[in-house]
Design a protein around this motif. Sequence first.
Motif, PDB file in Angstrom:
ATOM      1  N   VAL A   8       0.841  -1.199   0.000  1.00 39.64           N
ATOM      2  CA  VAL A   8       0.000   0.000   0.000  1.00 39.64           C
ATOM      3  C   VAL A   8       0.878   1.252   0.000  1.00 39.64           C
ATOM      4  CG1 VAL A   8      -1.780   1.309   1.218  1.00 39.64           C
ATOM      5  CG2 VAL A   8      -1.823  -1.200   1.270  1.00 39.64           C
ATOM      6  N   GLY A   9       0.667   2.109  -1.007  1.00 38.63           N
ATOM      7  CA  GLY A   9       1.353   3.395  -1.068  1.00 38.63           C
ATOM      8  C   GLY A   9       2.859   3.284  -1.071  1.00 38.63           C
ATOM      9  N   ASP A  22       3.883   5.478  -4.764  1.00 39.52           N
ATOM     10  CA  ASP A  22       2.496   5.198  -4.348  1.00 39.52           C
ATOM     11  C   ASP A  22       1.909   3.974  -5.056  1.00 39.52           C
ATOM     12  OD1 ASP A  22       2.531   7.383  -2.640  1.00 39.52           O
ATOM     13  OD2 ASP A  22       1.797   8.754  -4.178  1.00 39.52           O
ATOM     14  N   VAL A  23       2.654   2.881  -5.024  1.00 38.69           N
ATOM     15  CA  VAL A  23       2.198   1.646  -5.670  1.00 38.69           C
ATOM     16  C   VAL A  23       1.322   0.846  -4.712  1.00 38.69           C
ATOM     17  CG1 VAL A  23       2.937  -0.597  -6.574  1.00 38.69           C
ATOM     18  CG2 VAL A  23       4.153   1.487  -7.242  1.00 38.69           C
ATOM     19  N   GLY A  59       5.361   3.872   2.665  1.00 37.72           N
ATOM     20  CA  GLY A  59       4.352   2.878   2.356  1.00 37.72           C
ATOM     21  C   GLY A  59       4.495   1.650   3.240  1.00 37.72           C
ATOM     22  N   SER A  60       3.694   0.623   2.954  1.00 33.50           N
ATOM     23  CA  SER A  60       3.722  -0.583   3.780  1.00 33.50           C
ATOM     24  C   SER A  60       3.742  -1.838   2.918  1.00 33.50           C
ATOM     25  CB  SER A  60       2.517  -0.612   4.723  1.00 33.50           C
ATOM     26  OG  SER A  60       1.312  -0.687   3.997  1.00 33.50           O
ATOM     27  N   ILE A  61       4.427  -2.855   3.435  1.00 30.88           N
ATOM     28  CA  ILE A  61       4.489  -4.167   2.805  1.00 30.88           C
ATOM     29  C   ILE A  61       4.030  -5.173   3.857  1.00 30.88           C
ATOM     30  CG2 ILE A  61       5.961  -5.891   1.692  1.00 30.88           C
ATOM     31  CD1 ILE A  61       7.911  -3.552   1.058  1.00 30.88           C
ATOM     32  N   VAL A  62       2.836  -5.708   3.685  1.00 33.68           N
ATOM     33  CA  VAL A  62       2.254  -6.645   4.649  1.00 33.68           C
ATOM     34  C   VAL A  62       2.193  -8.020   4.003  1.00 33.68           C
ATOM     35  CG1 VAL A  62       0.242  -7.206   6.056  1.00 33.68           C
ATOM     36  CG2 VAL A  62       0.927  -4.808   5.746  1.00 33.68           C
ATOM     37  N   PHE A  63       2.827  -8.991   4.652  1.00 35.64           N
ATOM     38  CA  PHE A  63       2.862 -10.349   4.118  1.00 35.64           C
ATOM     39  C   PHE A  63       2.346 -11.323   5.164  1.00 35.64           C
ATOM     40  CE2 PHE A  63       5.201 -14.373   3.264  1.00 35.64           C
ATOM     41  CZ  PHE A  63       4.651 -14.635   2.017  1.00 35.64           C
ATOM     42  N   PRO A  71       7.314   1.162   9.713  1.00 38.12           N
ATOM     43  CA  PRO A  71       6.350   2.188   9.271  1.00 38.12           C
ATOM     44  C   PRO A  71       6.994   3.568   9.172  1.00 38.12           C
ATOM     45  CG  PRO A  71       5.443   0.838  11.050  1.00 38.12           C
ATOM     46  CD  PRO A  71       6.903   0.515  10.970  1.00 38.12           C
ATOM     47  N   GLY A  72       6.366   4.438   8.392  1.00 39.40           N
ATOM     48  CA  GLY A  72       6.832   5.811   8.251  1.00 39.40           C
ATOM     49  C   GLY A  72       7.733   6.008   7.047  1.00 39.40           C
TER      50      GLY A  72
END
Length: 259
Positions: A8-9, A22-23, A59-63, A71-72
């Motif tokens: 996200v973002g 912002d992908v 942005g964030s990478i959630v797996f 974050p940040g």
Amino acid sequence: MTVLLEVVGLSGGYEPVQIFKDVDFAVEDGACAGLFGPNGHGKTTLLRTISGLIDPWSGSIVFDGIQLNTPGERRTRKSRNLNYDLLVRRRMDPKKVARAGLIHVAQGSPLFPELTVAETLSIAPAPARAGGRAVDPDLPFSLFPQLKERRHSKTRFLSGGERQMLAIACGMLAAPRLLILDEPTLGLSPKLRLELASAIHAIRQAGIPIILVDQDVGFLRDLVDTLHVFDHGSISRVLSKAEIPDHETLMADLFGGVH
């Protein structure tokens, strides 16, 4: 289906040049997501960021429900004369990413040239996630029978296709929860492309989600569930399998047709 990977973002690049911005990108468990776009527009940089080889800027990478990056926003370098990575803790640990089961088979199949095929396969399970499922050591040979014949050869003596087969086999031995394949057919003959397509289909049949990058829309269309068109550092559209056009039509959409 459950979303396995959610980006996200996400923004990033090579300081001071931003490559993508912002992908938003998601892969469902059991699915195959294709990534297509012109060379030099940031696909490989995006994948290297998702797997932690390059620190994301924001942005964030959630797996699998866990955020892999800090974050940040990343702080900007204060001086080009200093090694930023020596002074600031990395915002993402690629070892943690691999142990979580997000396995990246990089473009160009980088391997140790002086190791034999057998030696390379023997160390391939090292990144496997703690407590991960056991992987059949004969899996590489069932996917790629040629590797069994070449198991005592050093990797520097392999053909381009054989090196790519070995790289994918190593990725599979690392017990992936999600497998990233960055242009696995680059520079290969049509015959070898068909062999790799068959192997990727077998990996899909085993239920392993995949992010697949290729320059041939026809190759992707046969294997993916969705196609993400990556253009100038962002995803410009997401197409379902039924919506994916032929290669010429998509290229004309991106660059303009001949009138």
